[in-house]
Design a protein around this motif. Structure first.
Motif, PDB file in Angstrom:
ATOM      1  N   PHE A  43      -3.509   2.911  12.159  1.00 13.24           N
ATOM      2  CA  PHE A  43      -2.033   3.232  12.626  1.00 13.24           C
ATOM      3  C   PHE A  43      -2.131   4.843  12.433  1.00 13.24           C
ATOM      4  CE2 PHE A  43       2.243   4.725  11.341  1.00 13.24           C
ATOM      5  CZ  PHE A  43       2.650   4.556  12.377  1.00 13.24           C
ATOM      6  N   LEU A  44      -2.578   5.683  11.272  1.00 13.15           N
ATOM      7  CA  LEU A  44      -2.681   6.941  10.977  1.00 13.15           C
ATOM      8  C   LEU A  44      -3.428   7.608  11.921  1.00 13.15           C
ATOM      9  CD1 LEU A  44      -2.425   7.036   7.320  1.00 13.15           C
ATOM     10  CD2 LEU A  44      -0.573   7.636   8.766  1.00 13.15           C
ATOM     11  N   LYS A  45      -4.717   6.806  12.176  1.00 14.08           N
ATOM     12  CA  LYS A  45      -5.535   7.441  13.049  1.00 14.08           C
ATOM     13  C   LYS A  45      -5.103   7.723  14.575  1.00 14.08           C
ATOM     14  CE  LYS A  45     -10.036   8.736  13.600  1.00 14.08           C
ATOM     15  NZ  LYS A  45     -10.745   9.788  12.827  1.00 14.08           N
ATOM     16  N   SER A  46      -4.252   6.813  14.994  1.00 15.80           N
ATOM     17  CA  SER A  46      -3.542   6.920  16.334  1.00 15.80           C
ATOM     18  C   SER A  46      -2.732   7.914  16.531  1.00 15.80           C
ATOM     19  CB  SER A  46      -2.894   5.468  16.690  1.00 15.80           C
ATOM     20  OG  SER A  46      -1.936   5.566  15.972  1.00 15.80           O
ATOM     21  N   ILE A  47      -2.046   8.361  15.140  1.00 14.60           N
ATOM     22  CA  ILE A  47      -0.882   9.446  15.178  1.00 14.60           C
ATOM     23  C   ILE A  47      -1.668  11.000  15.093  1.00 14.60           C
ATOM     24  CG2 ILE A  47       0.781  10.216  14.037  1.00 14.60           C
ATOM     25  CD1 ILE A  47       1.437   7.450  12.972  1.00 14.60           C
ATOM     26  N   VAL A  48      -2.580  11.072  14.079  1.00 18.02           N
ATOM     27  CA  VAL A  48      -3.408  12.343  13.878  1.00 18.02           C
ATOM     28  C   VAL A  48      -4.889  11.848  13.823  1.00 18.02           C
ATOM     29  CG1 VAL A  48      -3.646  13.850  12.269  1.00 18.02           C
ATOM     30  CG2 VAL A  48      -1.261  12.943  12.419  1.00 18.02           C
ATOM     31  N   PRO A  49      -5.629  12.028  14.807  1.00 20.05           N
ATOM     32  CA  PRO A  49      -7.000  11.717  14.903  1.00 20.05           C
ATOM     33  C   PRO A  49      -7.594  12.447  13.892  1.00 20.05           C
ATOM     34  CG  PRO A  49      -6.248  11.829  17.107  1.00 20.05           C
ATOM     35  CD  PRO A  49      -5.181  12.577  16.141  1.00 20.05           C
ATOM     36  N   LYS A  50      -7.617  13.488  13.585  1.00 17.39           N
ATOM     37  CA  LYS A  50      -8.269  14.317  12.626  1.00 17.39           C
ATOM     38  C   LYS A  50      -8.318  13.750  11.113  1.00 17.39           C
ATOM     39  CE  LYS A  50      -8.370  18.806  14.925  1.00 17.39           C
ATOM     40  NZ  LYS A  50      -8.200  20.312  14.829  1.00 17.39           N
ATOM     41  N   TYR A  51      -7.350  12.839  10.758  1.00 17.64           N
ATOM     42  CA  TYR A  51      -7.322  12.236   9.488  1.00 17.64           C
ATOM     43  C   TYR A  51      -8.865  11.800   9.028  1.00 17.64           C
ATOM     44  CZ  TYR A  51      -2.363  12.608   8.074  1.00 17.64           C
ATOM     45  OH  TYR A  51      -1.213  13.135   7.554  1.00 17.64           O
ATOM     46  N   LYS A  52      -9.400  11.910   7.897  1.00 19.13           N
ATOM     47  CA  LYS A  52     -10.308  11.360   7.178  1.00 19.13           C
ATOM     48  C   LYS A  52      -9.822  10.099   6.130  1.00 19.13           C
ATOM     49  CE  LYS A  52     -13.478  14.011   9.168  1.00 19.13           C
ATOM     50  NZ  LYS A  52     -14.534  13.164  10.162  1.00 19.13           N
ATOM     51  N   PHE A  53     -10.459   9.085   6.071  1.00 16.77           N
ATOM     52  CA  PHE A  53      -9.776   8.028   5.192  1.00 16.77           C
ATOM     53  C   PHE A  53     -10.893   7.784   4.132  1.00 16.77           C
ATOM     54  CE2 PHE A  53      -8.087   7.584   9.367  1.00 16.77           C
ATOM     55  CZ  PHE A  53      -6.646   7.543   9.256  1.00 16.77           C
ATOM     56  N   TYR A  54     -10.266   7.475   3.019  1.00 19.41           N
ATOM     57  CA  TYR A  54     -10.977   6.998   1.542  1.00 19.41           C
ATOM     58  C   TYR A  54     -10.326   6.203   1.023  1.00 19.41           C
ATOM     59  CZ  TYR A  54     -13.194  11.699   2.288  1.00 19.41           C
ATOM     60  OH  TYR A  54     -13.814  12.956   2.612  1.00 19.41           O
ATOM     61  N   VAL A  55     -11.057   5.117   0.276  1.00 23.98           N
ATOM     62  CA  VAL A  55     -10.264   4.067  -0.575  1.00 23.98           C
ATOM     63  C   VAL A  55     -10.892   4.219  -1.844  1.00 23.98           C
ATOM     64  CG1 VAL A  55     -12.017   2.474   0.256  1.00 23.98           C
ATOM     65  CG2 VAL A  55      -9.616   1.818  -0.602  1.00 23.98           C
ATOM     66  N   ARG A  56      -9.946   4.003  -2.723  1.00 26.74           N
ATOM     67  CA  ARG A  56     -10.446   3.766  -4.314  1.00 26.74           C
ATOM     68  C   ARG A  56      -9.880   2.679  -4.961  1.00 26.74           C
ATOM     69  NH1 ARG A  56     -13.756   6.952  -2.280  1.00 26.74           N
ATOM     70  NH2 ARG A  56     -14.359   9.087  -2.985  1.00 26.74           N
ATOM     71  N   HIS A  57     -10.612   2.238  -6.074  1.00 29.90           N
ATOM     72  CA  HIS A  57      -9.927   1.369  -6.921  1.00 29.90           C
ATOM     73  C   HIS A  57      -9.774   1.735  -8.418  1.00 29.90           C
ATOM     74  CE1 HIS A  57      -9.311  -2.712  -9.128  1.00 29.90           C
ATOM     75  NE2 HIS A  57      -8.892  -2.798  -8.034  1.00 29.90           N
ATOM     76  N   TYR A  58      -8.728   1.297  -8.906  1.00 22.28           N
ATOM     77  CA  TYR A  58      -8.269   1.232 -10.517  1.00 22.28           C
ATOM     78  C   TYR A  58      -7.738   0.257 -11.112  1.00 22.28           C
ATOM     79  CZ  TYR A  58      -8.056   5.737  -7.747  1.00 22.28           C
ATOM     80  OH  TYR A  58      -8.050   6.863  -6.800  1.00 22.28           O
ATOM     81  N   GLY A  59      -8.353   0.224 -12.330  1.00 28.37           N
ATOM     82  CA  GLY A  59      -7.991  -1.203 -13.191  1.00 28.37           C
ATOM     83  C   GLY A  59      -8.741  -2.253 -12.765  1.00 28.37           C
ATOM     84  N   ILE A  60      -7.785  -3.439 -12.994  1.00 34.39           N
ATOM     85  CA  ILE A  60      -8.701  -4.804 -12.872  1.00 34.39           C
ATOM     86  C   ILE A  60      -8.082  -5.578 -11.701  1.00 34.39           C
ATOM     87  CG2 ILE A  60      -9.309  -4.954 -15.149  1.00 34.39           C
ATOM     88  CD1 ILE A  60      -7.138  -7.154 -15.606  1.00 34.39           C
ATOM     89  N   GLY A  61      -6.790  -5.420 -11.468  1.00 28.96           N
ATOM     90  CA  GLY A  61      -6.140  -6.120 -10.673  1.00 28.96           C
ATOM     91  C   GLY A  61      -6.633  -5.841  -8.905  1.00 28.96           C
ATOM     92  N   MET A  62      -6.491  -7.098  -7.966  1.00 31.90           N
ATOM     93  CA  MET A  62      -6.618  -6.748  -6.646  1.00 31.90           C
ATOM     94  C   MET A  62      -5.689  -5.722  -5.843  1.00 31.90           C
ATOM     95  SD  MET A  62      -9.598  -8.555  -6.022  1.00 31.90           S
ATOM     96  CE  MET A  62      -9.471  -9.060  -4.225  1.00 31.90           C
ATOM     97  N   GLN A  63      -4.616  -5.795  -6.650  1.00 30.92           N
ATOM     98  CA  GLN A  63      -3.443  -4.958  -6.000  1.00 30.92           C
ATOM     99  C   GLN A  63      -3.596  -3.339  -5.919  1.00 30.92           C
ATOM    100  OE1 GLN A  63      -3.289  -6.362  -8.995  1.00 30.92           O
ATOM    101  NE2 GLN A  63      -1.431  -6.140  -9.984  1.00 30.92           N
ATOM    102  N   ALA A  64      -4.811  -2.829  -7.111  1.00 26.13           N
ATOM    103  CA  ALA A  64      -5.003  -1.612  -7.306  1.00 26.13           C
ATOM    104  C   ALA A  64      -5.974  -0.714  -6.305  1.00 26.13           C
ATOM    105  CB  ALA A  64      -5.521  -1.624  -8.858  1.00 26.13           C
ATOM    106  N   LEU A  65      -6.022  -1.244  -5.146  1.00 22.32           N
ATOM    107  CA  LEU A  65      -6.634  -0.654  -4.096  1.00 22.32           C
ATOM    108  C   LEU A  65      -5.631   0.383  -3.482  1.00 22.32           C
ATOM    109  CD1 LEU A  65      -9.478  -0.826  -3.028  1.00 22.32           C
ATOM    110  CD2 LEU A  65      -8.351  -2.158  -1.110  1.00 22.32           C
TER     111      LEU A  65
END
Length: 365
Positions: free
Chosen positions: A335-357
């Motif tokens: 969605f964001l790429k369609s709005i602002v093509p210059k965005y760069k995307f990263y993902v990180r995780h914290y803790g133990i839960g699957m929701q912490a992405l």
């Protein structure tokens, strides 16, 4: 680049569930005491699991939580009271997704009993695993879109924890949980930051932001829908310079929304909610005119927040951080790429839960 599907393991028996069950058998057999640390959705889920597993015979002596708005109700106590009686408690189930912080907190108190991290998002993640399998084409698309190898390694670990319940897969990829949503390895902070914190909870992210930017900010707006959380947020922020608060939900459209409140950090928008809350959109906020960073923590409503911020995102191209543990993993970057093509995307995780992405979108000049 090796495909994601070639890096994930076959499904296995859930290791965290097996560990939890072994501990419960021991507790029941030896008639040991236990408490649950975490009054939110994770803690509530583990408590229900324990009741079902023990056929109603096991109940925590009490529940501990760091959120002061919950203390002294529903058998929830503060950490200070736990310290006064912890010698009589043989087991603590740590049921928050940033379990590492609570484990350190317990060790700091000198607690000598059994510390057992447990998360229903790991134990009961079959539906989440199925979701990704059914949408693997989209997951592969965003996997290739990520800007660095750590993001791709994080997604591999995320998938493998879901397929095995083995949280040791996090060991090589986890970021510092105290920097969740504000990771200095991804975000850089200038001296003229205008920060909007959507889902500000009790002000923990605002406090960390001020610390990470060295106090070099121009303005901060903390928005929180849950009235009990907001009361703590407001009290914490009132003494701070150029920090304002707003009791509202952030959505695609302004108006009034129904809300399920009183669930600590797990409160959420819900048509069946008994509480009405004012709804606002970021594009209508005066504070959005110069915004440089938006953090979004809205328990599954992150896309709605972004849809109400399209004009702001196009114009200001702020740094963005958001939870992305389900469909948001691919929906938000695309969605964001369609709005602002210059965005760069990263993902990180914290803790133990699957929701912490946590997902990040930044412009890199």
């Amino acid at each position: 680049m090796q495909k994601l599907s070639d890096r994930i393991i076959p499904k296995q028996q859930n290791k965290m569930k097996q560990t939890l069950e072994r501990n419960l058998v021991r507790i029941q057999k030896n008639k040991e005491t236990f408490v649950i640390w975490g009054a939110g959705a994770t803690g509530q889920g583990i408590r229900s699991f324990i009741r079902k597993f023990s056929q109603g015979k096991l109940e925590p002596k009490y529940v501990i939580d760091n959120n002061s708005s919950l203390w002294d109700s529903n058998n929830i106590i503060c950490p200070k009271r736990f310290c006064e009686c912890m010698k009589d408690i043989e087991n603590v189930f740590v049921c928050v997704y940033v379990a590492d912080q609570v484990v350190e907190q317990l060790k700091g108190y000198g607690y000598q009993g059994n510390i057992i991290p447990a998360s229903m998002s790991v134990i009961g993640c079959e539906d989440r695993v199925l979701l990704y399998e059914e949408n693997m084409e989209k997951v592969e698309e965003v996997y290739e879109l990520f800007a660095d190898e750590q993001s791709r390694d994080t997604i591999v670990a995320f998938m493998n924890v879901g397929r095995s319940g083995d949280t040791s897969y996090w060991d090589d990829v986890n970021g510092p949980s105290e920097e969740k949503l504000l990771d200095t390895g991804v975000l850089s902070y200038g001296k003229t930051e205008h920060f909007i914190d959507v889902g500000a909870f009790t002000g923990d992210t605002i406090e960390k932001f001020i610390q990470l930017c060295g106090g070099n900010y121009v303005s901060i707006l903390g928005i929180e829908a849950d009235q009990r959380n907001f009361s703590v947020l407001q009290e914490k922020c009132n003494p701070l310079t150029n920090v304002n608060t707003l009791n509202a939900a952030v959505c695609e459209c302004s108006g009034v929304k129904h809300f399920c409140d009183g669930n600590s950090e797990s409160s959420y928008l819900c048509e069946g909610g008994t509480t009405e809350v004012k709804a606002v959109k970021i594009d209508d906020l005066r504070e959005a005119e110069d915004v440089s960073l938006i953090k979004i923590s809205t328990n599954g409503f992150e896309m709605e927040v972004l849809k109400g911020a399209v004009e702001t995102i196009k114009k200001k191209k702020p740094k963005l951080s958001y939870y992305c543990g389900r469909e948001e993993l691919w929906r938000i970057p695309l969605f964001l790429k369609s709005i602002v093509p210059k965005y760069k995307f990263y993902v990180r995780h914290y803790g133990i839960g699957m929701q912490a992405l946590i997902g990040y979108a930044v412009i890199e000049e």
